[in-house]
Design a protein around this motif. Structure first.
Motif, short mmCIF file in Angstrom:
data_model
loop_
_atom_site.label_atom_id
_atom_site.label_comp_id
_atom_site.label_asym_id
_atom_site.label_seq_id
_atom_site.Cartn_x
_atom_site.Cartn_y
_atom_site.Cartn_z
N UNK A 114 0.83 -1.20 0.00
CA UNK A 114 0.00 0.00 0.00
C UNK A 114 0.86 1.26 0.00
N UNK A 115 1.92 1.25 0.79
CA UNK A 115 2.79 2.42 0.86
C UNK A 115 3.58 2.62 -0.42
N UNK A 116 4.01 1.53 -1.04
CA UNK A 116 4.71 1.65 -2.31
C UNK A 116 3.82 2.27 -3.38
N UNK B 237 11.92 1.04 2.48
CA UNK B 237 12.33 0.37 1.25
C UNK B 237 11.88 1.25 0.10
N UNK B 238 12.65 1.27 -0.95
CA UNK B 238 12.32 2.07 -2.13
C UNK B 238 12.13 1.15 -3.33
N UNK B 239 11.24 1.50 -4.27
CA UNK B 239 11.01 0.65 -5.45
C UNK B 239 12.30 0.31 -6.19
N UNK B 240 13.21 1.26 -6.28
CA UNK B 240 14.46 1.02 -7.02
C UNK B 240 15.36 0.01 -6.33
N UNK B 241 15.16 -0.21 -5.04
CA UNK B 241 16.02 -1.12 -4.29
C UNK B 241 15.53 -2.56 -4.30
N UNK B 242 14.24 -2.76 -4.52
CA UNK B 242 13.68 -4.12 -4.46
C UNK B 242 14.38 -5.08 -5.42
N UNK C 197 4.97 6.42 -0.30
CA UNK C 197 5.27 6.95 1.03
C UNK C 197 6.05 5.95 1.88
N UNK C 198 6.72 4.99 1.28
CA UNK C 198 7.47 4.00 2.05
C UNK C 198 8.84 4.56 2.40
N UNK C 199 9.19 4.55 3.69
CA UNK C 199 10.47 5.11 4.11
C UNK C 199 11.48 4.05 4.53
#
Length: 372
Positions: free
Chosen positions: A121-123, A131-136, A127-129
């Motif tokens: 939901x945060x992704x 983990x970031x989409x680029x890091x997954x 607003x996720x602090x």
């Protein structure tokens, strides 16, 4: 296979308002029993410092750090050389740590999402602090508390290399039948949450009002002072993990209430299901997709959608059937939902990820940087 494992998690030293601690303790203890060496790195923050209930476990090394900058200085070599490095969800400065871990670790790296539906939901909302989409996609594994369709979503939408379930579990050495007479008709353990409170009201509070001769209990912190409880509902602000088994065994039934995000995702079992099951106490649960993958409704677990159904269970189910459900739940839990089973699953996920890596990752000595 004997692995050197590093876990960077929210907290293992304090269970106060922190469900992660129970998961980490059970899993890491099981990993240690299977011959692995585990170091747990935890940010030393005031909230957990003031409520620590596990300081020096004998089944893992725990190291506290005060600042983000301490990680590369104190633990750079440890992380670089570990066979497996696991970063948990909700870790402070998680994005910066994820960038550092995936840049420096030469072994397999994994993001362990103990809050998968919340993370998804945060992704989506950006607003996720932690983990970031680029890091997954940089992690070798995305370990998820939630199974089912969300695993495909994690891979296809967010680019995870391999999304695999690693559900919560129970430590059967701590959770087992106790020599206690059941004096509560129904009990519940859980930190206050507005979305869960509606179900708690429907399946425990209102039944308590309708059955004033029976006793009930709700254990957990952060409930607003203005909440009104029936006279036959006992409130316990905090129940340490070592007291859970006795609390469960003092109940005829235990209530499981699921967060809204978890219901929406499905396949998100609460550790309370497995703890109560291991103690031989039947569970009344709300309904969610995938529940039948963990327990068989009607024979290993009971489902209630309404106050009337909860009241009917408490009043009408014969004692012999109640005990049969309890025995079946305990048998299923010990066969499928212990921390030892999860440790074996983690070994399998590690071996799969290790085999799929084309070459050894070459780490370099750098500090923890900000993630753009």
């Amino acid at each position: 296979m004997r692995l050197d494992i590093v876990v960077l998690g929210l907290s293992i030293t304090s269970s106060w308002g922190n469900g992660h601690a129970t998961t980490y303790r059970a899993l890491i203890k099981a990993l240690s029993e299977r011959g692995h060496t585990v170091t747990f790195l935890e940010r030393d923050v005031a909230w957990y410092r003031e409520h620590r209930d596990l300081r020096r476990p004998d089944w893992c090394r725990v190291e506290l750090y005060k600042r983000l900058e301490d990680l590369p200085r104190r633990f750079g070599t440890l992380v670089r050389d570990a066979d497996l490095v696991i970063l948990g969800s909700f870790v402070p400065d998680g994005t910066a740590i994820a960038d550092w871990v995936t840049s420096q670790a030469r072994g397999v790296t994994a993001f362990y999402d103990i809050d998968t539906p919340v993370t998804m939901s945060r992704l989506e909302r950006g607003v996720t602090d932690y983990i970031a989409p680029s890091l997954i996609p940089r992690f070798d594994l995305y370990l998820s508390f939630t199974g089912g369709p969300v695993l495909e979503l994690i891979e296809q939408t967010w680019g995870a290399r391999a999304a695999r379930p690693l559900y919560c579990a129970v430590d059967p050495d701590l959770h087992k039948p106790q020599d206690v007479l059941p004096h509560l008709a129904l009990g519940y353990i859980g930190t206050y949450s507005p979305d869960r409170q509606r179900t708690l009201d429907r399946l425990l509070v209102e039944p308590a009002r309708r059955l004033p001769s029976l006793r009930f209990a709700v254990a957990g912190p952060q409930y607003p002072a203005e909440l009104e409880w029936p006279a036959n509902v006992e409130r316990i602000d905090h129940l340490p993990p070592q007291d859970h088994a006795r609390f469960y065994c003092g109940q005829r039934y235990t209530l499981n209430v699921t967060r809204a995000d978890m219901i929406a995702a499905g396949w998100s079992p609460s550790v309370r299901l497995f703890e109560a099951g291991a103690c031989g106490v039947p569970v009344i649960s709300d309904r969610w997709a995938g529940l039948d993958a963990f327990f068989t409704p009607g024979t290993e677990i009971l489902i209630a959608d309404s106050t009337e159904q909860a009241v009917a269970i408490l009043r009408e189910i014969p004692e012999e059937r109640r005990r049969d459900i309890a025995a079946a739940a305990r048998k299923r839990t010990l066969a499928s939902h212990t921390a030892r089973e999860r440790a074996r699953a983690l070994e399998e996920h590690y071996a799969e990820a290790r085999a799929s890596r084309p070459r050894e990752r070459e780490g370099t000595e750098t500090g923890v940087g900000a993630v753009a």
